[in-house]
Write an enzyme that holds these catalytic residues in place. Structure first.
Site, PDB file in Angstrom:
ATOM      1  N   LYS A 252       0.877  -1.182   0.000  1.00  0.00           N
ATOM      2  CA  LYS A 252       0.000   0.000   0.000  1.00  0.00           C
ATOM      3  C   LYS A 252       0.904   1.219   0.000  1.00  0.00           C
ATOM      4  O   LYS A 252       1.966   1.214   0.623  1.00  0.00           O
ATOM      5  CB  LYS A 252      -0.855   0.031   1.268  1.00  0.00           C
ATOM      6  CG  LYS A 252      -1.715  -1.193   1.489  1.00  0.00           C
ATOM      7  CD  LYS A 252      -3.105  -0.989   0.919  1.00  0.00           C
ATOM      8  CE  LYS A 252      -3.965  -2.226   1.066  1.00  0.00           C
ATOM      9  NZ  LYS A 252      -4.375  -2.473   2.443  1.00  0.00           N
TER      10      LYS A 252
ATOM     11  N   HIS B 142       0.883   7.189   2.600  1.00  0.00           N
ATOM     12  CA  HIS B 142       0.133   8.429   2.404  1.00  0.00           C
ATOM     13  C   HIS B 142       0.172   9.312   3.645  1.00  0.00           C
ATOM     14  O   HIS B 142       0.814   8.962   4.638  1.00  0.00           O
ATOM     15  CB  HIS B 142      -1.300   8.135   1.965  1.00  0.00           C
ATOM     16  CG  HIS B 142      -2.035   7.220   2.890  1.00  0.00           C
ATOM     17  ND1 HIS B 142      -2.419   7.616   4.144  1.00  0.00           N
ATOM     18  CD2 HIS B 142      -2.431   5.939   2.746  1.00  0.00           C
ATOM     19  CE1 HIS B 142      -3.038   6.617   4.729  1.00  0.00           C
ATOM     20  NE2 HIS B 142      -3.056   5.579   3.908  1.00  0.00           N
TER      21      HIS B 142
ATOM     22  N   HIS C 283      -0.149   7.831   7.197  1.00  0.00           N
ATOM     23  CA  HIS C 283       1.016   7.198   7.817  1.00  0.00           C
ATOM     24  C   HIS C 283       2.001   8.220   8.336  1.00  0.00           C
ATOM     25  O   HIS C 283       2.778   7.946   9.233  1.00  0.00           O
ATOM     26  CB  HIS C 283       1.742   6.294   6.824  1.00  0.00           C
ATOM     27  CG  HIS C 283       0.939   5.121   6.416  1.00  0.00           C
ATOM     28  ND1 HIS C 283       0.571   4.895   5.123  1.00  0.00           N
ATOM     29  CD2 HIS C 283       0.404   4.125   7.145  1.00  0.00           C
ATOM     30  CE1 HIS C 283      -0.153   3.806   5.072  1.00  0.00           C
ATOM     31  NE2 HIS C 283      -0.281   3.318   6.279  1.00  0.00           N
TER      32      HIS C 283
HETATM   33  N1  ARG Z   1      -0.302  -1.710  10.065  1.00  0.00           N
HETATM   34  C1  ARG Z   1      -1.282  -1.053  10.849  1.00  0.00           C
HETATM   35  C2  ARG Z   1      -2.025  -0.019  10.001  1.00  0.00           C
HETATM   36  O1  ARG Z   1      -1.479   0.502   9.058  1.00  0.00           O
HETATM   37  C3  ARG Z   1      -0.705  -0.350  12.056  1.00  0.00           C
HETATM   38  C4  ARG Z   1      -0.020  -1.251  13.042  1.00  0.00           C
HETATM   39  C5  ARG Z   1       0.077  -0.638  14.395  1.00  0.00           C
HETATM   40  N2  ARG Z   1       0.790  -1.435  15.324  1.00  0.00           N
HETATM   41  C6  ARG Z   1       0.288  -2.532  15.968  1.00  0.00           C
HETATM   42  N3  ARG Z   1       1.065  -3.186  16.772  1.00  0.00           N
HETATM   43  N4  ARG Z   1      -0.937  -2.925  15.750  1.00  0.00           N
HETATM   44  O2  ARG Z   1      -3.162   0.291  10.310  1.00  0.00           O
END
Ligand code: ARG
Length: 569
Positions: A127, A130, A133
């Site tokens: 992905k 953006h 993030h």
């Molecule tokens: N990858 C997830 C997202 O983009 C965020 C992860 C955050 N960290 C965790 N330990 N859940 O929404």
């Protein structure tokens, strides 16, 4: 460092029955208008216990304060006790301290020997990166720097979203419509296009979903082709993310993402089972959270596959074992709040008392023109585009104002990127933000470039002074720093350590961002009102000490929010 507030609370301690020095310290405020003094004690809360009116309390305290070296004057005014500091002592002590501390002004060893894990940025593979993030990245990076500055040992983890059924879809789509060259050229964009196409086609042909499921099963079972493609998608994505991290000046100590925990979940599921926490519900396995007023936490789907929460629980246990953290912090959008509440509760139910050291640090939603960002519908603004526009615009400004600047491309990058990060960190993190090109490319007023520019201005004064043989020395005469603007600047400088502590306690970088804007404004008011390189050597030396202290503070502060502090712009 000299702490006038503490000195005053010590003076007041014996005079206010029933209150500890610490409590008085917390009650002392900075009056909105400096004409009302430097610090004030509101006496309203004391009224009940002392059985007197606030006005009377303030009056009595004013006459009871003994002569001392910290305050020049005490006044009672409408229920407030206003203190006017001994400016000479205050200014002298603060500036001497800052000059000596230099690059470590504001730092402490509060966290010595303690580990802090910060899980931030954590984008989802395949992905695009953006603006959404960016928030996790800039908040997490700033928290990392703040904790580090306070003596903690930080472990920054980029918990990549590199596992899940979406990889089955992506592989299926690639096998059907993709080709190697297109992916090599289009990179993440091409992967997103394949993903979007999959969803469009699957609406017409549900058999595709089954195909994707099978690919994911193959991936889980270690099928070489599935693994190879998955790894390739990760490599492509990471390459693009790295470019962005480099621009932002962000790095991580670990990239252990979701897939790292694939082979570590079974024992945890077993543990949940052994502790009697797992329950079957419509074929799935859950931890019931009804008593806690939350929906159940899903551990295994009907087909036996694991979920986001299963991986987070496993990762937390692993991190506790590996890093023995004091705090483990998760920086994500507020939309994930329930997810974190649920699995934090599961950790508590498992009997781990360190559940209280898990902290979710949520931030508000980013929207564009009132609409939520969504990769699938193409409603995104790519960070790379924002950064490059910001850099381009900064370069134009430099070309028109200072075309002979030596390393102008480097500076344009530092300030363009600085503008973007700063604007991202400016609001209280929980506030929703609406992305606007105008706002992000406006460098006037309360912006990163404004603070960076102010820092460079201080550097330039110090350079000019050095050229003519003068510099800030420790033996300046602090009584010469007496004007309103100078004194205001000293007061602002003295607040820096307190602001860092506040930002750390509240896990809120915007406290520092705002502080830096105010500090820069105070510096510029002083700079415009008072010549620094005057002919009077004693005055020059005193003012240079002030400039030097401001330079250190601006530089340290910029570092803490993740910005560079160029010396020439
Ligand atoms: N990858 C997830 C997202 O983009 C965020 C992860 C955050 N960290 C965790 N330990 N859940 O929404």
């Amino acid at each position: 460092m000299y702490n006038a507030k503490l000195e005053i609370s010590k003076l007041l301690g014996p005079l206010v029955p029933g209150l500890e020095t610490r409590q008085i310290y917390d009650m002392l405020e900075i009056p909105p208008n400096p004409d009302m003094g430097d610090l004030a004690l509101p006496c309203f809360k004391l009224s009940k216990t002392l059985r007197k009116s606030p006005v009377q309390i303030a009056q009595e305290l004013a006459s009871a304060i003994p002569q001392n070296e910290h305050v020049n004057k005490v006044e009672s005014l409408s229920g407030y006790l206003n203190f006017f500091l001994n400016r000479d002592k205050f200014t002298g002590s603060i500036l001497t301290y800052i000059l000596k501390a230099g690059a470590s002004f504001g730092a402490s060893d509060l966290g010595k020997g303690k580990n802090i894990v910060i899980d931030y940025s954590s984008p989802n593979i395949a992905k695009p990166f953006h603006v959404g993030h960016l928030r996790s990245t800039s908040i997490g990076n700033s928290l990392y720097r703040i904790f580090e500055f306070m003596g903690y040992n930080c472990i920054g983890i980029n918990y990549l979203g590199d596992w899940g059924t979406q990889f089955g879809k992506l592989i299926a789509a690639y096998k059907k419509w993709g080709n190697e060259q297109a992916v090599q050229e289009g990179l993440i964009n091409e992967l997103v296009a394949l993903y979007v196409k999959f969803h469009q086609e699957a609406e017409k042909d549900p058999a595709l979903d089954e195909e994707a499921r099978q690919w994911f099963v193959r991936l889980e079972q270690g099928d070489p082709e599935a693994r190879r493609l998955w790894q390739w998608f990760i490599d492509i994505s990471l390459k693009e993310y790295h470019k962005i991290y480099e621009l932002l000046g962000v790095s991580f100590d670990s990239y252990n993402g979701e897939s790292f925990f694939n082979d570590k979940m079974q024992p945890v599921i077993q543990e949940l089972q052994d502790k009697g926490l797992l329950k079957e519900s419509q074929g799935a396995m859950i931890v019931d959270l009804e008593e806690e007023g939350m929906p159940p936490c899903l551990i295994l789907k009907t087909d036996g596959s694991t979920l986001y929460a299963t991986r987070d629980i496993t990762a937390a246990i692993y991190r506790k074992k590996t890093y023995d953290f004091e705090k483990c912090i998760y920086v994500t959008g507020v939309s994930q709040s329930l997810h974190f509440k649920q699995w934090f509760k599961v950790i508590e139910k498992m009997g781990y008392d360190w559940h209280k050291d898990l902290h979710h640090v949520p931030f508000g939603t980013v929207s564009i023109g009132g609409e939520k960002l969504a990769t699938r519908t193409g409603k995104v603004v790519l960070l790379e585009e924002i950064l490059s526009k910001a850099i381009e615009k900064t370069l134009e400004t430099i070309e028109s104002k200072n075309p002979n600047l030596e390393n102008k491309h480097e500076v344009a990058q530092q300030m363009g990127v600085g503008a973007v990060i700063f604007s991202d960190l400016f609001s209280n993190r929980i506030k929703d933000v609406s992305f606007s090109w105008d706002e992000i490319l406006n460098f006037d007023g309360e912006t990163g470039p404004y603070v960076q520019y102010t820092h460079a201005r201080a550097c330039s004064v110090l350079r000019k002074a050095a050229e003519s043989g003068s510099k800030a020395a420790a033996d300046f005469d602090s009584s010469l720093i007496s004007s309103r603007e100078e004194y205001q600047l000293v007061k602002s400088l003295s607040l820096f350590p307190e602001k860092i502590k506040q930002a750390l306690d509240d896990l809120e970088p915007s406290i520092l961002t705002r502080y830096l804007v105010n500090l820069a404004q105070d510096f510029n008011r002083f700079y415009h009102e008072h010549p620094i390189l005057t002919d009077n050597p004693a005055l020059r030396s005193a003012r240079l000490a002030l400039v030097q202290a401001a330079k250190h503070t601006l530089c340290n502060g910029l570092h803490l929010i993740g910005l560079q502090a160029p010396e020439r712009v």
